[in-house]
Design a protein around this motif. Sequence first.
Motif, PDB file in Angstrom:
ATOM      1  N   SER A  20       0.779  -1.242  -0.033  1.00  0.00           N
ATOM      2  CA  SER A  20      -0.043  -0.123  -0.081  1.00  0.00           C
ATOM      3  C   SER A  20       0.851   1.225  -0.100  1.00  0.00           C
ATOM      4  O   SER A  20       0.545   2.381  -0.515  1.00  0.00           O
ATOM      5  N   ALA A  21       1.760   1.294   0.906  1.00  0.00           N
ATOM      6  CA  ALA A  21       2.933   2.311   0.866  1.00  0.00           C
ATOM      7  C   ALA A  21       3.686   2.557  -0.058  1.00  0.00           C
ATOM      8  O   ALA A  21       3.567   3.875  -0.639  1.00  0.00           O
ATOM      9  N   GLY A  23       4.248   3.032  -3.655  1.00  0.00           N
ATOM     10  CA  GLY A  23       3.347   3.487  -5.063  1.00  0.00           C
ATOM     11  C   GLY A  23       4.100   4.397  -5.756  1.00  0.00           C
ATOM     12  O   GLY A  23       5.399   4.594  -6.018  1.00  0.00           O
ATOM     13  N   LEU A  24       3.122   5.070  -6.557  1.00  0.00           N
ATOM     14  CA  LEU A  24       3.538   6.011  -7.594  1.00  0.00           C
ATOM     15  C   LEU A  24       4.271   7.348  -6.686  1.00  0.00           C
ATOM     16  O   LEU A  24       4.969   7.981  -7.153  1.00  0.00           O
ATOM     17  N   GLY A  25       3.960   7.267  -5.500  1.00  0.00           N
ATOM     18  CA  GLY A  25       4.432   8.312  -4.368  1.00  0.00           C
ATOM     19  C   GLY A  25       5.892   7.982  -4.238  1.00  0.00           C
ATOM     20  O   GLY A  25       6.724   9.059  -4.353  1.00  0.00           O
ATOM     21  N   TYR A 102      -5.481   8.671  -8.962  1.00  0.00           N
ATOM     22  CA  TYR A 102      -4.318   7.810  -8.976  1.00  0.00           C
ATOM     23  C   TYR A 102      -4.385   6.622 -10.277  1.00  0.00           C
ATOM     24  O   TYR A 102      -3.483   6.064 -10.795  1.00  0.00           O
ATOM     25  N   PHE A 217       1.821  11.096   2.677  1.00  0.00           N
ATOM     26  CA  PHE A 217       1.016  10.390   1.465  1.00  0.00           C
ATOM     27  C   PHE A 217       1.753   9.067   1.140  1.00  0.00           C
ATOM     28  O   PHE A 217       1.008   7.994   1.011  1.00  0.00           O
ATOM     29  N   SER A 218       3.094   9.011   1.258  1.00  0.00           N
ATOM     30  CA  SER A 218       3.808   7.735   0.830  1.00  0.00           C
ATOM     31  C   SER A 218       3.192   6.668   1.682  1.00  0.00           C
ATOM     32  O   SER A 218       3.567   5.547   1.247  1.00  0.00           O
ATOM     33  N   SER A 220       0.809   5.968   3.215  1.00  0.00           N
ATOM     34  CA  SER A 220      -0.844   5.632   3.137  1.00  0.00           C
ATOM     35  C   SER A 220      -1.422   6.105   4.400  1.00  0.00           C
ATOM     36  O   SER A 220      -2.385   5.278   4.901  1.00  0.00           O
ATOM     37  N   MET A 223      -6.437   8.291   6.127  1.00  0.00           N
ATOM     38  CA  MET A 223      -7.485   8.065   5.386  1.00  0.00           C
ATOM     39  C   MET A 223      -8.086   6.693   6.054  1.00  0.00           C
ATOM     40  O   MET A 223      -9.014   6.194   5.563  1.00  0.00           O
ATOM     41  N   SER A 316      -5.140  -1.245  -2.055  1.00  0.00           N
ATOM     42  CA  SER A 316      -5.517  -0.607  -0.573  1.00  0.00           C
ATOM     43  C   SER A 316      -6.531   0.492  -0.834  1.00  0.00           C
ATOM     44  O   SER A 316      -7.465   0.430   0.313  1.00  0.00           O
TER      45      SER A 316
HETATM   46  N1  TRP Z   1       0.828   5.226  -0.536  1.00  0.00           N
HETATM   47  C1  TRP Z   1       0.872   5.117  -1.867  1.00  0.00           C
HETATM   48  C2  TRP Z   1       1.976   5.933  -2.821  1.00  0.00           C
HETATM   49  O1  TRP Z   1       2.905   6.275  -2.404  1.00  0.00           O
HETATM   50  C3  TRP Z   1      -0.310   5.486  -2.271  1.00  0.00           C
HETATM   51  C4  TRP Z   1      -1.441   5.270  -1.417  1.00  0.00           C
HETATM   52  C5  TRP Z   1      -2.105   4.140  -1.475  1.00  0.00           C
HETATM   53  C6  TRP Z   1      -2.349   6.146  -0.415  1.00  0.00           C
HETATM   54  N2  TRP Z   1      -3.141   4.074  -0.301  1.00  0.00           N
HETATM   55  C7  TRP Z   1      -2.897   5.252   0.273  1.00  0.00           C
HETATM   56  C8  TRP Z   1      -2.087   7.467  -0.100  1.00  0.00           C
HETATM   57  C9  TRP Z   1      -3.966   5.780   1.212  1.00  0.00           C
HETATM   58  C10 TRP Z   1      -2.888   7.922   1.260  1.00  0.00           C
HETATM   59  C11 TRP Z   1      -3.780   6.864   1.541  1.00  0.00           C
HETATM   60  O2  TRP Z   1       1.888   6.002  -3.989  1.00  0.00           O
END
Ligand code: TRP
Length: 467
Positions: A20-21, A23-25, A102, A217-218, A220, A223, A316
């Motif tokens: 989840s963590a 990712g594109l980030g 995304y 964000f990275s 996750s 939320m 995720s």
């Molecule tokens: N963390 C992911 C990234 O770095 C993006 C992501 C997935 C995300 N699930 C999340 C960001 C929930 C915020 C909340 O690309």
Amino acid sequence: MAARGAFNSRLGFILAAAGSAVGLGNIWSFPFKVGEGGGAAFLFVYLIFCFLICYPVLVTEIAIGRKTQRNPVGAFKSLGFRRWSIIGYLGLASGVLILSFYNVVAAWSFGYVVELIQGNFGIGKNFGTFITDWVTVGLYGCIFMGATALIVSRGISGGIERAAKILMPTLFLIILGLLIYALTLPGAMDGVKFYLVPDFSKITGDVIYSALGQAFFSLSLGMGALITYGSYVSKDQNIVSAGAMITLADVGIAFIAGFLMFPLVFSQNLGTDGGPGLIFETLPGAFEAIGPVVGVVIGTLFFLLLSFAALTSTVSLLEVPTSYVVDEHGVSRKKAVWSIATVIFIIGIPSLLSAGTVEWLTNFIHLPGNFNAETGEPAFTSFMDFVGIIANDTFLPVGGFLIAVFAAWVWRKENLNEELAQGDEAIRGSLLQKYIDFAISYICPLMLGAIAVVTILDRFLGIKLIG
Ligand code: TRP
């Protein structure tokens, strides 16, 4: 209530959460933010934020999920704080919005796999045209959302955990292979130098804002994605150390992505300040310069890496609203997954069209204080960027702020500590636990609150607090 499913193993949970963590980030935005924020100076601030501010929020989210065994809305209700389930609803909204755009960027990455495998290096120069081709990108987006839904529809251990156990090791092998290759390129060391020698004069308020937002964000956070994943973890596991591994994996992959990017970019004498275009516009040129056969292999692998990273993240993002509908409304997982994925895909259509296809979506809104630096004329934000500002830059820090305030002051530290010590008594009273307490009570609310306030004042009201 139907059986909710659970992760089969500790490793499975860690890989899924790391998936989840990562990712594109990590692979798309992290390197270009390093490029804009003075190389190593940005990296330094980023690392501090990940460990000192984000890690405590990460374990707190997992603790809330594991304690209640519920989705983010149900979690707060089941602790007896109905009104705080607003955090869960905010998280649902963030998840839906984030996944909607995304998935569009994920569709670009997937499209690049298809182009590069055919040796189309020119795609970099044609990036601007490629993303306006909404039929093609839309089709890739459909495929990507479909793959995401397929994984999520198979449940926690059979779908999410299994996919993570295949995709994450593959991702790791690809990134290591690419790293070794990149470091052997002539001029690679200049890239490494740029990456690792800090220029602290580049650390401005803007860089700090961007580093904390990026770290949050990275990982996750904000939320309830980790509340959701935490709800599938068994009571005998040590979530404090699992959280540390997730953080390390995320930071490690981002760190390697930079290590890969800058040698590639420097070896071909390309600029580091490509911004969001660094990967999609600059890199294909670097792959072309490598030569026909090896360039195709390296280029294809790179975008495959990006697509895999995105896939475990979209999974995720989709799991959060899915778990809500399944837990709280008793809908079957399959039905929930496919209908939510369809709705989110539709919500993403304006974002898909806002990369140049439809003029009014591309120049969607003039936010106060946003002017072209050279001409002084009003600058416009696209629909996609606007959704990003609302969800990533506003909802996530607000969510994180509320989660920290809730855990420390409403649910209370004793209960948080009790849950953190479940699975490993040695945590109780340890220095690490004391730090988590302190951070969640003071540092996290303060810093995340500040991010939210800056976004609202700076972006929405045009009051410049940072330059
Ligand atoms: N963390 C992911 C990234 O770095 C993006 C992501 C997935 C995300 N699930 C999340 C960001 C929930 C915020 C909340 O690309």
